[in-house]
Design a protein around this motif. Structure first.
Motif, PDB file in Angstrom:
ATOM      1  N   GLU A   1      30.104   7.621 -28.052  1.00 34.07           N
ATOM      2  CA  GLU A   1      29.768   6.215 -27.803  1.00 34.07           C
ATOM      3  C   GLU A   1      29.484   5.963 -26.329  1.00 34.07           C
ATOM      4  OE1 GLU A   1      34.363   6.311 -28.097  1.00 34.07           O
ATOM      5  OE2 GLU A   1      32.626   7.341 -28.982  1.00 34.07           O
TER       6      GLU A   1
ATOM      7  N   THR B   1      32.322  10.170 -19.672  1.00 35.46           N
ATOM      8  CA  THR B   1      33.778  10.073 -19.652  1.00 35.46           C
ATOM      9  C   THR B   1      34.241   8.644 -19.361  1.00 35.46           C
ATOM     10  OG1 THR B   1      33.791  10.729 -17.317  1.00 35.46           O
ATOM     11  CG2 THR B   1      34.069  12.470 -18.958  1.00 35.46           C
TER      12      THR B   1
ATOM     13  N   CYS C   1      34.880  13.545 -23.048  1.00 34.88           N
ATOM     14  CA  CYS C   1      33.578  12.925 -23.319  1.00 34.88           C
ATOM     15  C   CYS C   1      33.532  12.377 -24.750  1.00 34.88           C
ATOM     16  CB  CYS C   1      32.456  13.939 -23.117  1.00 34.88           C
ATOM     17  SG  CYS C   1      32.328  14.551 -21.410  1.00 34.88           S
ATOM     18  N   ARG C   2      32.879  11.209 -24.899  1.00 39.44           N
ATOM     19  CA  ARG C   2      32.809  10.570 -26.213  1.00 39.44           C
ATOM     20  C   ARG C   2      31.374  10.156 -26.522  1.00 39.44           C
ATOM     21  NH1 ARG C   2      36.851   7.194 -24.063  1.00 39.44           N
ATOM     22  NH2 ARG C   2      35.785   5.303 -24.788  1.00 39.44           N
TER      23      ARG C   2
ATOM     24  N   THR D   1      34.770  18.392 -23.694  1.00 34.85           N
ATOM     25  CA  THR D   1      34.848  17.728 -24.995  1.00 34.85           C
ATOM     26  C   THR D   1      36.177  17.019 -25.202  1.00 34.85           C
ATOM     27  OG1 THR D   1      35.582  19.820 -26.003  1.00 34.85           O
ATOM     28  CG2 THR D   1      33.219  19.333 -26.057  1.00 34.85           C
TER      29      THR D   1
ATOM     30  N   ASP E   1      28.276  16.788 -20.879  1.00 32.82           N
ATOM     31  CA  ASP E   1      29.432  16.524 -21.730  1.00 32.82           C
ATOM     32  C   ASP E   1      30.157  17.802 -22.128  1.00 32.82           C
ATOM     33  OD1 ASP E   1      27.347  17.466 -23.260  1.00 32.82           O
ATOM     34  OD2 ASP E   1      27.568  15.998 -24.881  1.00 32.82           O
TER      35      ASP E   1
END
Length: 293
Positions: free
Chosen positions: A54, A14, A51-52, A48, A45
């Motif tokens: 990358e 995050t 969270c990413r 959603t 994660d």
């Protein structure tokens, strides 16, 4: 010779990692190394909405820069929602879950109207507004598309959990006893799933620790109280109980804990500024030589 010790590091993507995350990861990695055991990395994660991908890649990059290594494959919780749904369904079949249609605003309004609310480990304890809705009303509101969370009926869960008290052990604080009063007063009917988050941290971490064979959970002292709740979930599912080692949190110059939301300096920023892994380990109070630095 490899031992049975298994530790883990379980960050959430995050935001970028900071020194506090490095400290937590370093402790888990060292404990596994010292015991000739195994160190796992898990990506938590489940949220959603925040969270990413990358940021997951950045976690791998930062931990590798620090000199840490881990087993493959890495478990990513977002790929295992069906497993958490099955655990929730097991609780539902035992009449331990109920839908809660209250918004946070409605809950706060009810607390305010009551004049005060019991204060638990995670803030004000939910007053149980939806606990006594009839089955017909629950079904009608769910069928009507009303948003809801799934809460654990704590009193019913305590009745089904087995013999009391429950126990777990922390390396520093020693033997801990968990009672129904502690859980009901300290947590109330906790949320185990929401519309936007299919399963809660408490359920997922307890599920994954047993699934991955974690024998020693090392984590920050801010999660000490949550372990009481995790112990209840272990009892409800018949899961084994790992040992725990809750370590102090790293603080900034003002005495506040390092946190993403307070813009703590990130590892990638420190790396860009020329900080070396050895200097970072010294900064958090761990011996660089233990990590090859």
């Amino acid at each position: 010779m490899q031992s049975d010790t298994v530790t883990r590091c379980a960050p959430s993507p995050t935001g970028y990692l900071h020194a506090g995350h490095a400290y937590a990861a370093g402790i888990a990695w060292l404990r596994a190394r010292q015991a000739h055991g195994r160190f796992l990395l898990r990506i938590e994660d489940i949220d959603t909405t925040r969270c990413r991908p990358e940021l997951t890649d950045a976690i791998f990059e930062d931990l590798a820069w620090l000199g840490l290594s881990w087993e493959q494959p890495v478990r990513r919780q977002s790929q295992h929602f069906a497993e958490y749904a099955a655990a929730l369904d097991s609780l539902r079949q035992r009449d331990l879950l109920y839908p809660c249609f209250c918004t946070r605003k409605q809950i706060q309004a009810e607390i305010n109207a009551a004049g005060q609310a019991p204060h638990g480990f995670e803030g004000a304890v939910y007053p149980g507004t939806c606990r006594h809705l009839s089955g017909a009303e629950r079904e009608a509101r769910m069928a009507g598309g009303e948003a809801y969370a799934l809460r654990l009926d704590m009193a019913a869960a305590c009745q089904q959990a087995g013999r009391w008290p429950l126990h777990w052990h922390d390396e520093t604080a020693g033997a801990q006893s968990v009672t129904p009063d502690l859980l009901i007063q300290g947590f109330g009917d906790v949320v185990l799933a929401r519309k936007e988050i299919p399963a809660s941290y408490h359920l997922c971490v307890s599920h994954d620790d047993v699934l991955q064979g974690i024998t020693l959970v090392t984590r920050g002292s801010d999660l000490f109280a949550a372990t009481h709740l995790h112990r209840l979930l272990q009892a409800l599912f018949g899961w084994p109980v790992p040992d725990y080692a809750h370590h102090p949190l790293l603080l900034d110059d003002s005495g506040e804990r390092l946190a993403k939301r307070k813009n703590a300096p990130t590892l990638r920023d420190q790396r860009a500024a020329g900080v070396t892994p050895a200097a970072l380990w010294q900064q958090v109070g761990l011996d660089p030589a233990s990590f090859g630095g």
